[in-house]
Write a protein that holds these residues in place. Structure first.
Motif, PDB file in Angstrom:
ATOM      1  N   ILE A 112      -0.736   6.081  -9.155  1.00  0.00           N
ATOM      2  CA  ILE A 112       0.154   5.900  -7.998  1.00  0.00           C
ATOM      3  C   ILE A 112       1.483   6.609  -8.213  1.00  0.00           C
ATOM      4  CG2 ILE A 112       1.265   4.209  -6.506  1.00  0.00           C
ATOM      5  CD1 ILE A 112      -1.843   4.220  -6.533  1.00  0.00           C
ATOM      6  N   ARG A 113       1.968   6.569  -9.432  1.00  0.00           N
ATOM      7  CA  ARG A 113       3.247   7.222  -9.747  1.00  0.00           C
ATOM      8  C   ARG A 113       3.180   8.719  -9.457  1.00  0.00           C
ATOM      9  NH1 ARG A 113       7.760   6.376 -12.769  1.00  0.00           N
ATOM     10  NH2 ARG A 113       8.701   8.210 -13.704  1.00  0.00           N
ATOM     11  N   SER A 116       3.093   9.408  -5.723  1.00  0.00           N
ATOM     12  CA  SER A 116       4.366   9.089  -5.082  1.00  0.00           C
ATOM     13  C   SER A 116       5.425  10.163  -5.288  1.00  0.00           C
ATOM     14  CB  SER A 116       4.903   7.748  -5.601  1.00  0.00           C
ATOM     15  OG  SER A 116       3.994   6.702  -5.315  1.00  0.00           O
ATOM     16  N   GLN A 123       5.038   4.267  -2.327  1.00  0.00           N
ATOM     17  CA  GLN A 123       4.059   3.588  -3.171  1.00  0.00           C
ATOM     18  C   GLN A 123       2.907   2.993  -2.373  1.00  0.00           C
ATOM     19  OE1 GLN A 123       5.638   0.966  -6.175  1.00  0.00           O
ATOM     20  NE2 GLN A 123       3.731  -0.178  -6.367  1.00  0.00           N
ATOM     21  N   LYS A 124       3.193   2.354  -1.252  1.00  0.00           N
ATOM     22  CA  LYS A 124       2.129   1.728  -0.463  1.00  0.00           C
ATOM     23  C   LYS A 124       1.159   2.775   0.089  1.00  0.00           C
ATOM     24  CE  LYS A 124       4.537  -2.498   0.903  1.00  0.00           C
ATOM     25  NZ  LYS A 124       5.018  -3.326   2.037  1.00  0.00           N
ATOM     26  N   GLU A 127      -0.978   4.012  -2.751  1.00  0.00           N
ATOM     27  CA  GLU A 127      -2.005   3.019  -3.080  1.00  0.00           C
ATOM     28  C   GLU A 127      -3.167   3.073  -2.088  1.00  0.00           C
ATOM     29  OE1 GLU A 127       0.200  -0.593  -3.092  1.00  0.00           O
ATOM     30  OE2 GLU A 127       0.922  -0.359  -5.159  1.00  0.00           O
TER      31      GLU A 127
END
Length: 210
Positions: A112-113, A116, A123-124, A127
């Motif tokens: 995720i990092r 992003s 982040q959402k 995800e």
């Protein structure tokens, strides 16, 4: 409607952070938006015949052509825009920021990092991309011939320290991601838990290629 276009580049226009390629095919000039990274590669091919894999997109009463360097990149773009909330510009930004292999790797491994890092991708959203495409891309990448290294990138803690240090030294995000992508292929470095070694390798790469 269009699988690919083969023609001559007559111009590359940068407008509102978008790279628009003017491609002449049989005396017709097509406007094709391409990832900025791809357009920089094409600048040396002005007036040369090239092949671009395209996606024809209709939104309301407007029509757009998007172009990519490979059919795999185009197909990944299509899978991204099929996700609710991911528009064409976000998909282009993801491909441009991470590149094909690193983007597929980030999705398949649920990084995720890494996802992003793309401007406009929080982040959402990252995800949701990983959740919806992880299984699909795990199967698709094999048939598409996209290779990834699941264990290449450093862990979250090393990545954070590495990026902060390089930013403090004045390197840009683009330079940092390029360096991380390259040094992560080092088998010995992959097993090294010391962030100092990662920093040293990244600086060495950036200094040599700067």
């Amino acid at each position: 409607m269009f699988s690919y276009l083969k023609g001559f580049i007559t111009n590359i226009v940068f407008n509102n952070n978008r790279s628009i390629l003017i491609l002449e095919v049989n005396n017709i000039g097509y406007e094709v938006q391409v990832p900025p990274r791809f357009s920089r590669q094409l600048e040396v091919n002005l007036e040369k015949e090239i092949q671009i894999f395209t996606h024809f997109h209709i939104r309301d009463d407007q029509q757009f052509l998007y172009g990519f360097s490979s059919s795999a990149q185009r197909d990944l773009f299509r899978q991204l825009i099929a996700i609710s909330g991911i528009g064409c510009q976000s998909a282009i930004a993801l491909i441009d920021t991470l590149g094909l292999e690193d983007l597929v790797q980030a999705i398949v491994t649920g990084n995720i990092r890494q996802l992003s890092k793309t401007p406009g991708i929080g982040q959402k959203t990252a995800e949701r991309i990983a959740l919806e495409l992880k299984t699909k891309l795990s199967q698709w990448r094999v048939s598409a011939g996209v290779s990834i290294n699941n264990n290449g990138f450093p862990n979250e803690e090393i990545m954070a320290d590495l990026e902060m240090t390089l930013l403090a030294l004045g390197y840009t995000n683009s330079e940092i991601q390029q360096a991380i992508s390259v040094i992560s292929q080092d088998n010995l470095l992959q097993k090294n838990p010391h962030v100092e070694e990662w920093i040293r390798s990244a600086i060495a790469f950036l200094s040599f290629n700067g």
